[in-house]
Design a protein around this motif. Structure first.
Motif, short mmCIF file in Angstrom:
data_model
loop_
_atom_site.label_atom_id
_atom_site.label_comp_id
_atom_site.label_asym_id
_atom_site.label_seq_id
_atom_site.Cartn_x
_atom_site.Cartn_y
_atom_site.Cartn_z
N VAL A 100 0.85 -1.19 0.00
CA VAL A 100 0.00 0.00 0.00
C VAL A 100 0.89 1.24 0.00
O VAL A 100 1.91 1.28 0.69
CB VAL A 100 -0.91 0.03 1.26
N GLY A 101 0.49 2.23 -0.78
CA GLY A 101 1.16 3.53 -0.76
C GLY A 101 0.13 4.62 -0.51
O GLY A 101 -0.92 4.65 -1.14
N ILE A 102 0.42 5.48 0.44
CA ILE A 102 -0.48 6.59 0.78
C ILE A 102 0.28 7.86 0.44
O ILE A 102 1.40 8.05 0.91
CB ILE A 102 -0.84 6.56 2.27
N PHE A 103 -0.30 8.73 -0.38
CA PHE A 103 0.46 9.89 -0.81
C PHE A 103 -0.39 11.15 -0.85
O PHE A 103 -1.59 11.11 -1.08
CB PHE A 103 1.13 9.64 -2.17
N ASP A 104 0.28 12.28 -0.60
CA ASP A 104 -0.39 13.58 -0.63
C ASP A 104 0.66 14.68 -0.76
O ASP A 104 1.84 14.47 -0.47
CB ASP A 104 -1.20 13.78 0.65
N ASP A 105 0.22 15.83 -1.21
CA ASP A 105 1.09 16.99 -1.41
C ASP A 105 0.77 18.09 -0.42
O ASP A 105 -0.35 18.21 0.07
CB ASP A 105 0.85 17.61 -2.79
N VAL A 117 3.51 0.99 2.88
CA VAL A 117 3.17 0.04 3.93
C VAL A 117 3.50 -1.38 3.49
O VAL A 117 2.95 -1.87 2.50
CB VAL A 117 1.67 0.15 4.29
N HIS A 118 4.40 -2.01 4.22
CA HIS A 118 4.74 -3.43 4.05
C HIS A 118 4.06 -4.20 5.18
O HIS A 118 3.43 -3.61 6.05
CB HIS A 118 6.26 -3.62 4.12
N ILE A 157 -1.75 -0.93 -3.87
CA ILE A 157 -2.95 -0.17 -3.55
C ILE A 157 -2.48 1.24 -3.19
O ILE A 157 -1.64 1.40 -2.30
CB ILE A 157 -3.73 -0.80 -2.39
N GLN A 158 -3.00 2.24 -3.87
CA GLN A 158 -2.53 3.61 -3.68
C GLN A 158 -3.67 4.49 -3.19
O GLN A 158 -4.70 4.60 -3.84
CB GLN A 158 -1.98 4.14 -4.99
N MET A 159 -3.45 5.12 -2.06
CA MET A 159 -4.47 5.93 -1.40
C MET A 159 -4.09 7.39 -1.47
O MET A 159 -2.96 7.77 -1.18
CB MET A 159 -4.57 5.50 0.07
#
Length: 167
Positions: free
Chosen positions: A48-53, A80-81, A115-117
């Motif tokens: 999972v990857g959670i990203f924001d600017d 997230v692993h 999965i990208q949030m």
């Protein structure tokens, strides 16, 4: 972070300027580059990857000739692993979507899609391929319905209640 630390040091009676902090970090940064590159490679393999600017001021930023972009951003990406997380912070011209795409170029092709949030900001959704799994934030979506509930009370309340069942 250097501004926060400068304020913290000043309140403790030991003022250390932002420029001095940067000079110390810059001196050692080159030596840490292989470790950083390895960490980015591991981050790219996450489930999972959670990203924001967020916008970011940069002192003495030198714009390249022909550069028409106006913003500077820091993208935060939490990868997230199963047993750990890696947080990456990337500051520069690119938006979160571009930084996310650069990270995914380092992903093993044998792994399932990450999965990208993120929120649904158009710059976060740039450069998406058809194989990617995108999960947009329900809280950001809910806020838009709350903003217009007075104009469409019945419809908005239905959506808000539906989202509430998830939580």
């Amino acid at each position: 972070p250097f501004y926060r630390q400068a304020l913290h040091f000043a309140t403790m009676g030991t003022p250390i300027s932002v420029a001095v902090q940067w000079a110390v970090v810059a001196e050692g940064a080159e030596k840490l580059e292989p470790a950083h590159d390895h960490m980015v490679q591991i981050a790219a393999q996450a489930k999972v990857g959670i990203f924001d600017d967020t916008s970011m001021p940069i002192l003495n930023f030198e714009r390249e000739e022909g550069d028409e972009r106006t913003g500077l951003h820091t993208t935060g990406i939490v990868c997230v692993h199963d047993d750990f997380q890696i947080a990456l912070f990337i500051t520069g011209r690119n938006h979160a979507g571009e930084n996310r795409a650069d990270l995914l170029k380092k992903r093993s092709p044998h792994l399932p899609g990450m999965i990208q949030m993120s929120d649904a900001l158009s710059s976060n959704l740039a450069y998406i391929s058809s194989e990617e799994l995108i999960a947009l934030c329900l809280v950001h979506g809910r806020r838009n319905f709350v903003k217009i509930v007075d104009s469409f009370p019945e419809e908005c309340r239905h959506v808000i209640r539906s989202i509430a069942t998830v939580y």
